[in-house]
Design an enzyme around this catalytic site. Structure first.
Site, PDB file in Angstrom:
ATOM      1  N   HIS A 110       4.799  42.857   7.165  1.00  0.00           N
ATOM      2  CA  HIS A 110       5.821  43.453   7.343  1.00  0.00           C
ATOM      3  C   HIS A 110       5.945  43.951   8.907  1.00  0.00           C
ATOM      4  O   HIS A 110       6.953  43.991   9.617  1.00  0.00           O
ATOM      5  CB  HIS A 110       5.892  44.893   6.658  1.00  0.00           C
ATOM      6  CG  HIS A 110       6.687  44.782   5.112  1.00  0.00           C
ATOM      7  ND1 HIS A 110       5.841  44.927   4.139  1.00  0.00           N
ATOM      8  CD2 HIS A 110       7.828  44.556   4.904  1.00  0.00           C
ATOM      9  CE1 HIS A 110       6.674  44.674   3.009  1.00  0.00           C
ATOM     10  NE2 HIS A 110       7.985  44.475   3.491  1.00  0.00           N
ATOM     11  N   GLU A 115       4.694  16.473   2.495  1.00  0.00           N
ATOM     12  CA  GLU A 115       3.694  17.057   3.282  1.00  0.00           C
ATOM     13  C   GLU A 115       2.357  16.548   3.009  1.00  0.00           C
ATOM     14  O   GLU A 115       1.239  17.446   3.515  1.00  0.00           O
ATOM     15  CB  GLU A 115       3.779  18.749   3.260  1.00  0.00           C
ATOM     16  CG  GLU A 115       3.898  19.363   1.957  1.00  0.00           C
ATOM     17  CD  GLU A 115       4.118  20.712   1.873  1.00  0.00           C
ATOM     18  OE1 GLU A 115       4.024  21.481   3.036  1.00  0.00           O
ATOM     19  OE2 GLU A 115       4.665  21.221   0.798  1.00  0.00           O
ATOM     20  N   ASP A 157       1.648  21.029   7.070  1.00  0.00           N
ATOM     21  CA  ASP A 157       0.601  20.484   6.008  1.00  0.00           C
ATOM     22  C   ASP A 157       0.238  19.077   6.286  1.00  0.00           C
ATOM     23  O   ASP A 157      -0.878  18.163   5.974  1.00  0.00           O
ATOM     24  CB  ASP A 157       1.019  20.611   4.770  1.00  0.00           C
ATOM     25  CG  ASP A 157       0.767  22.079   4.322  1.00  0.00           C
ATOM     26  OD1 ASP A 157      -0.438  22.321   4.726  1.00  0.00           O
ATOM     27  OD2 ASP A 157       1.492  22.910   3.756  1.00  0.00           O
ATOM     28  N   CYS A 176      10.729  20.364   8.460  1.00  0.00           N
ATOM     29  CA  CYS A 176      10.740  21.902   8.267  1.00  0.00           C
ATOM     30  C   CYS A 176       9.662  22.398   9.078  1.00  0.00           C
ATOM     31  O   CYS A 176       9.260  23.830   8.955  1.00  0.00           O
ATOM     32  CB  CYS A 176      11.355  22.539   7.199  1.00  0.00           C
ATOM     33  SG  CYS A 176      10.132  22.053   5.871  1.00  0.00           S
TER      34      CYS A 176
HETATM   35  C1  PEP Z   1       4.818  22.606   6.230  1.00  0.00           C
HETATM   36  O1  PEP Z   1       3.864  22.436   5.706  1.00  0.00           O
HETATM   37  O2  PEP Z   1       5.133  22.020   7.162  1.00  0.00           O
HETATM   38  C2  PEP Z   1       5.668  23.618   5.796  1.00  0.00           C
HETATM   39  C3  PEP Z   1       6.937  23.920   6.469  1.00  0.00           C
HETATM   40  O3  PEP Z   1       5.198  24.400   4.756  1.00  0.00           O
HETATM   41  P1  PEP Z   1       4.401  26.010   4.890  1.00  0.00           P
HETATM   42  O4  PEP Z   1       4.022  25.895   6.365  1.00  0.00           O
HETATM   43  O5  PEP Z   1       5.027  26.983   4.349  1.00  0.00           O
HETATM   44  O6  PEP Z   1       3.182  25.264   4.333  1.00  0.00           O
HETATM   45 MG    MG Z   2       3.509  23.242   3.769  1.00  0.00          MG
END
Ligand code: PEP
Ligand code: MG
Length: 582
Positions: free
Chosen positions: A196, A438, A462, A509
């Site tokens: 938070h 990933e 990942d 992402c």
């Molecule tokens: C990633 O692995 O790139 C991803 C966006 O997921 P997280 O960072 O939440 O594991």
């Molecule tokens: Mg991930």
């Protein structure tokens, strides 16, 4: 003497100011001695009342369980009731109050430590895991002792423009008291990037760093401190040379921010007219505010697991439904990709679990966790489907490594739909379904996996860790974590080209999508959909506006042919040289 401390940066910018310490930990357990019989009796009465209230609350929850809720839930609450009424919780602390002359909270804390230690020595795994239940019950009694909330009263200090507030942690209620005040920065010893406190740092848009561990010990009241919220560095008692260096950096940061702010309403189009989609990664509903402000085209990743963390029990279907609906409404019709809970590994549901598993990143994580907890998984799917009527939702599954996993996810989705039909609930029927790519397995088989779903999103955080066998959270191997490593690049090229050939939407992402130094590389290999933390949107957009894809496509060839990881940086720098202007 100048000293530096390192933590997790959560709010950007650089500040110079005077330290103001709030040494009292917000989570400190009150501890005081009792000197009279009357005080002891009062404490005992307070404790008994807390037990009574806890019992009443648990009975109430049990009574009001929805008829269709999983049977485990009722069993779970009855177990808590049973534990509550066991002498070890409802009576032993009274003996401690009497014998040690301490207040009720402290007595409960001592008893909780004793019980925890006893559980550690139990060999039977099932029984050992019941420790979490006991701690959850104790936590509830604790909250009742404190009057329903763990939050403390507001911070009673004078705050100035150059105040650098330093605490062990802030509760949200404390934070409210300085939300309207102008302070230069804040630092905390505890907290992670998604706490938070961290969220508050981002929304206040002031330099802030969490997880410093030793700030309260090392920094003195009123001492001059530099807070570098970009790199997560705190410099205590800086000398003149360091001070001037940081003053220069602060000016540069502000100037850059002013320039970037002008790009808010500009579309992300390359110099040769290619339109690029910029989506936001969000962890809470509040993150959409900045995403909207920076004109994100939608949400490319909602990390739903954050709703499950830092709490005793997972959110029920209604709570999830309400939360997801709020996000969709706030996104106002723009697409929102909601990822099902990516729990396990560094996001363990219960903190104790991550330490038990030897190799958490290779264990029951991501979609594996959901598949192992089908009731929890279907509860989430039902909530997502129901919320879907309030906006433009897509559902995405994390950490997929095989077709079998996708098929299992799809059949849980089908069951969730049937359950909703049986309940006569309104829900979104045609929700686009996607997977995260990933794992190297998913990357190599992306063509077959993709045929099962509507879209994919590449989780490079990942993907890099698994491809290079480098723990993304381990500082000792951070030097090996290279987004430009030829092996990573080969996988990325394969994924993006396959998706393009099969006409399936593909986004990235992972953090690399929000790193402006990698924007051109991603554009050159064909990425047209980026999803990133909302605070990175403008810097990436600036890079897109100054890029020409046609010329990048030939310039990228040396990087694609390169197999020497040491040369990758140098080739990338050439790609990033600015020959075009906005
Ligand atoms: C990633 O692995 O790139 C991803 C966006 O997921 P997280 O960072 O939440 O594991
Ligand atoms: Mg991930």
């Amino acid at each position: 003497m100048t000293i530096a401390l390192y933590g997790i940066p959560v709010g950007g910018g650089i500040a110079l100011g005077r330290a103001h310490l709030l040494p009292q930990s917000m989570r400190d357990i009150p501890h005081y001695e009792l000197s009279t019989k009357e005080e002891r009796n009062n404490e005992i009465k307070r404790f008994k009342n807390a037990i009574k209230n806890t019992r009443r609350q648990l009975e109430q929850i049990n009574k009001n369980l929805p008829t269709k809720s999983p049977t485990e839930l009722g069993v779970f609450i009855q177990l808590h009731l049973m534990l509550l009424l066991d002498d070890s919780i409802s009576s032993d602390p009274i003996d401690i109050i009497k014998e040690e002359n301490v207040n009720a909270e402290w007595a409960l804390h001592l008893q909780s430590q004793k019980l925890s230690a006893q559980f550690e020595t139990i060999e039977d795994e099932y029984l050992r895991e019941r420790k979490a239940d006991i701690l959850q019950v104790i936590e509830r009694v604790f909250k009742n002792l404190r009057g329903d909330s763990m939050d403390f009263s507001s911070i009673q200090v004078d705050l100035f423009d150059d105040t650098i507030l330093i605490a062990s942690d802030f509760s949200p209620a404390d934070a409210i008291s300085f939300k309207d005040a102008r302070i230069a920065a804040f630092l905390t010893d505890s907290g992670g990037p998604s706490s938070h406190t961290a969220i508050l740092g981002r929304s206040l848009d002031i330099p802030s760093i969490v997880a410093l561990h030793h700030a309260l010990e090392v920094i003195h009241e009123n001492e001059w401190v530099i807070v570098d919220g970009i790199d997560g560095v705190v410099i205590i008692d800086p000398d003149q040379r360091i001070l001037e260096e940081y003053q220069k950096r602060a000016r540069e940061y502000k100037a850059k921010k002013r320039t970037l702010n002008k790009l808010r309403n500009t579309s992300a189009i390359t110099q040769d007219g290619v339109e690029i989609e910029i989506l936001a990664n969000i962890e809470t509903v509040d993150d959409i505010t900045l995403a909207n402000k920076n004109m994100a085209d939608g949400v490319g990743l909602f990390r739903s697991e954050f709703l499950f963390l830092n709490r005793d029990t997972p959110p029920d279907e209604n709570e999830q439904y309400q939360y997801y609906s709020k996000i969709l409404k706030k996104a106002a019709g723009k697409p929102v990709i909601m990822r099902t809970a990516d729990l396990g590994a560094d996001k363990a549901l219960r903190k104790a679990e991550s330490s038990i598993v030897i190799n958490p990143a290779l264990s029951l994580t991501g979609v594996r966790f959901s598949l192992a907890e089908p009731l929890m998984f279907r509860t989430q799917l039902r909530a997502l489907l129901r919320a879907g009527v309030h906006g433009n939702i897509s559902i995405m599954f994390p950490m997929i490594a095989s077709i079998a996993e996708i098929k299992q996810c799809l059949s849980h989705l089908q069951i969730a739909k049937e359950q909703l039909i049986e309940r006569n609930e309104v829900f979104a029927e045609n929700v686009p379904i996607g997977i995260m790519v990933e794992t190297p397995a998913a990357a190599l088989m992306v063509g077959s996996l993709m045929k099962q779903v509507d879209f994919i999103s590449v989780g490079t955080n990942d993907l890099i860790q698994y491809t290079l066998a480098t723990d993304r959270n381990d500082e000792t191997v951070a030097y090996l974590y290279q987004p430009t490593h030829p092996a990573v690049l080969k996988l990325l090229v394969h994924i993006i080209r396959t998706a393009t050939r099969l006409h399936k939407p593909v986004s990235v992402c992972g953090e690399i999508a929000g790193n402006p130094n990698l924007t051109r590389m991603l554009l050159a290999i064909g990425l047209r959909r980026f999803s990133m933390h909302p605070s990175n949107i403008l810097a990436v957009k600036e890079m897109i506006l100054s890029s020409n894809i046609t010329s990048l496509e030939s310039k990228i060839i040396p990087l694609l042919r390169n197999e020497d990881d040491e040369r990758a940086r140098e080739i990338l720098d050439k790609l990033n040289q600015r020959e075009e202007s906005i």
